[in-house]
Scaffold this active site. Structure first.
Site, mmCIF file in Angstrom:
data_model
loop_
_atom_site.group_PDB
_atom_site.id
_atom_site.type_symbol
_atom_site.label_atom_id
_atom_site.label_comp_id
_atom_site.label_asym_id
_atom_site.label_seq_id
_atom_site.Cartn_x
_atom_site.Cartn_y
_atom_site.Cartn_z
ATOM 1 N N CYS B 37 -4.114 -6.168 -0.641
ATOM 2 C CA CYS B 37 -3.159 -5.064 -0.645
ATOM 3 C C CYS B 37 -2.516 -4.877 -2.012
ATOM 4 C CB CYS B 37 -2.068 -5.324 0.383
ATOM 5 S SG CYS B 37 -1.131 -6.814 -0.013
ATOM 6 N N ASP B 39 -0.173 -6.748 -3.402
ATOM 7 C CA ASP B 39 1.222 -7.180 -3.511
ATOM 8 C C ASP B 39 1.322 -8.517 -4.234
ATOM 9 O OD1 ASP B 39 2.474 -5.033 -2.260
ATOM 10 O OD2 ASP B 39 1.946 -5.790 -0.285
ATOM 11 N N CYS B 64 5.750 -4.649 0.330
ATOM 12 C CA CYS B 64 5.601 -4.907 1.759
ATOM 13 C C CYS B 64 6.796 -5.634 2.387
ATOM 14 C CB CYS B 64 4.334 -5.705 1.946
ATOM 15 S SG CYS B 64 4.284 -6.679 3.419
ATOM 16 N N CYS B 107 0.509 -11.624 4.674
ATOM 17 C CA CYS B 107 1.797 -11.630 3.974
ATOM 18 C C CYS B 107 2.450 -13.014 4.076
ATOM 19 C CB CYS B 107 2.742 -10.580 4.547
ATOM 20 S SG CYS B 107 1.956 -9.026 5.007
HETATM 21 S S1 FES Z 1 0.883 -5.966 3.132
HETATM 22 FE FE1 FES Z 1 0.211 -7.273 1.586
HETATM 23 S S2 FES Z 1 1.697 -8.783 1.417
HETATM 24 FE FE2 FES Z 1 2.227 -7.630 3.113
#
Ligand code: FES
Lengths: 219, 140
Positions: B37, B39, B64, B107
């Site tokens: 993602c 992040d 997120c 996550c």
């Molecule tokens: S969506 Fe990637 S860390 Fe939460």
């Protein structure tokens, strides 16, 4: 080998029957769906052409008066073709699909972010946080920050272009390598993962900038 | 996506956000990313070199909500723990506490990895004689 439901001809899995042109499509990977060799380097013009060509030949309209089975097959083959085209058209999603096809997970053994990239992420995110605060205050500071963030965005887009070039080089190396197992292959997998991850971090950051600048404009 | 109450609670009122001052002693920093993602998370732990206990923790995570909540939660969780104990913290604890849905499990993995990365970083700055094996040092 698979058997065509319409004419019984046995053949290699493909999107439509070599003999009668009925849609087939079962059990194909996305390269095979487009009749492409399993190579990462794809000529975009050829991809377009193949997609439209095949799409016409299996189009549901052509089978509207045929048996339910053929109509179904045509719908399924069309859906598969579209997914194959969309996935393989974009080099990033093509690379991700390639990993999956070869049984690799992007995140496995791949959690560390290059230090300079991480630093940049945190810097830009700080700027965005400042911008959120400044937006509620008087105009000058917000204006300055917006300009600074906008510059960052240009820089990030340039970095993505660099990443895309690395991706193309990695693709070429895969195609030259021939796919044998061993150290060379492992290195290519890792390299592919790293480039794709870098692009993912950059894209996420740009997405956050876009959001902030757009909402800043709306405010 | 509907977030659980606990995620929203941590998200709107995150604990221990920030960084320790640059060059501060006894701080281990872990920066990890989720390439699926894009992040990125930073977790810092302040560790007592005498006994290997985590005295303070700070984090910076963007984007997120589940990752923010996960890191906020682990900063509370690790405080007062010995580093060897903290090393064994599994993401499943976080998933349970925050009620994360399957698509948000990565996550919590990020937070677990961040703890490990921060402790590994801290260890790499220590001299072998001091804190790496505090218990043995006390025994001898
Ligand atoms: S969506 Fe990637 S860390 Fe939460």
């Amino acid at each position: 080998m698979i058997k065509c439901q319409a004419c019984d001809r046995e053949q290699q899995p493909r999107l439509l029957c070599a003999q009668c042109g009925a849609p087939l499509g079962a059990g194909l990977d996305l390269f095979a769906a487009l009749g492409l060799p399993r190579k990462l380097t794809i000529d975009p013009a050829r991809l377009e052409q193949t997609y439209h060509d095949l799409g016409r030949r299996i189009h549901p309209d052509r089978f509207a008066s045929k048996s339910v089975r053929l109509r179904d097959a045509s719908l399924r083959a069309t859906a598969l073709l579209t997914r194959a085209y969309r996935t393989l058209r974009d080099p990033v999603s093509r690379g991700l699909y390639w990993l999956e096809l070869n049984g690799h997970k992007l995140a496995d053994n791949n959690k560390s972010v290059p230090a300079d990239l991480a630093e940049m992420v945190f810097e830009v995110q700080e700027q965005l946080a400042d911008l959120r605060v400044a937006r509620d205050g008087s105009g000058g500071e917000a204006e300055r920050l917006r300009g600074a963030v906008d510059e960052r965005r240009t820089e990030l887009h340039r970095m993505i272009e660099g990443g895309s070039r690395e991706l193309v080089q990695n693709f070429a190396r895969w195609d030259a390598h021939g796919g044998a197992n061993g150290a060379g292959r492992d290195a290519l997998v890792m390299e592919l993962k790293l480039v794709l991850s870098k692009i993912a971090y950059l894209r996420t950051l740009i997405r956050d900038i876009d959001r902030e600048l757009d909402s800043a404009q709306a405010a | 996506m509907a977030y659980s109450e606990k995620v929203i609670e941590h998200y709107t009122n995150p604990r221990n956000v920030g960084s320790f001052a640059k060059g501060e002693d006894n701080v281990g920093t872990g920066v990890v990313g989720a390439p699926e993602c894009g992040d990125v998370m930073k977790l810092q732990l302040k560790i007592n070199p005498e006994n290997g206990v985590i005295e303070d923790a700070k984090f910076k995570t963007f984007g997120c909500g589940s990752a923010i909540a996960s890191s906020s939660y682990v900063t509370e969780l690790v405080k007062g723990k010995h580093i060897e104990e903290a090393m064994t913290i599994k993401n499943t604890v976080i998933v349970k506490e925050l009620n994360l849905p399957p698509v948000k499990i990565h996550c919590s993995v990020l937070a677990e990895d961040a703890i490990k990365a921060a402790i590994t970083d801290w260890k790499s700055h220590q001299t072998p004689a001091s804190a790496q094996e505090p218990r043995k040092a006390q025994e001898s």
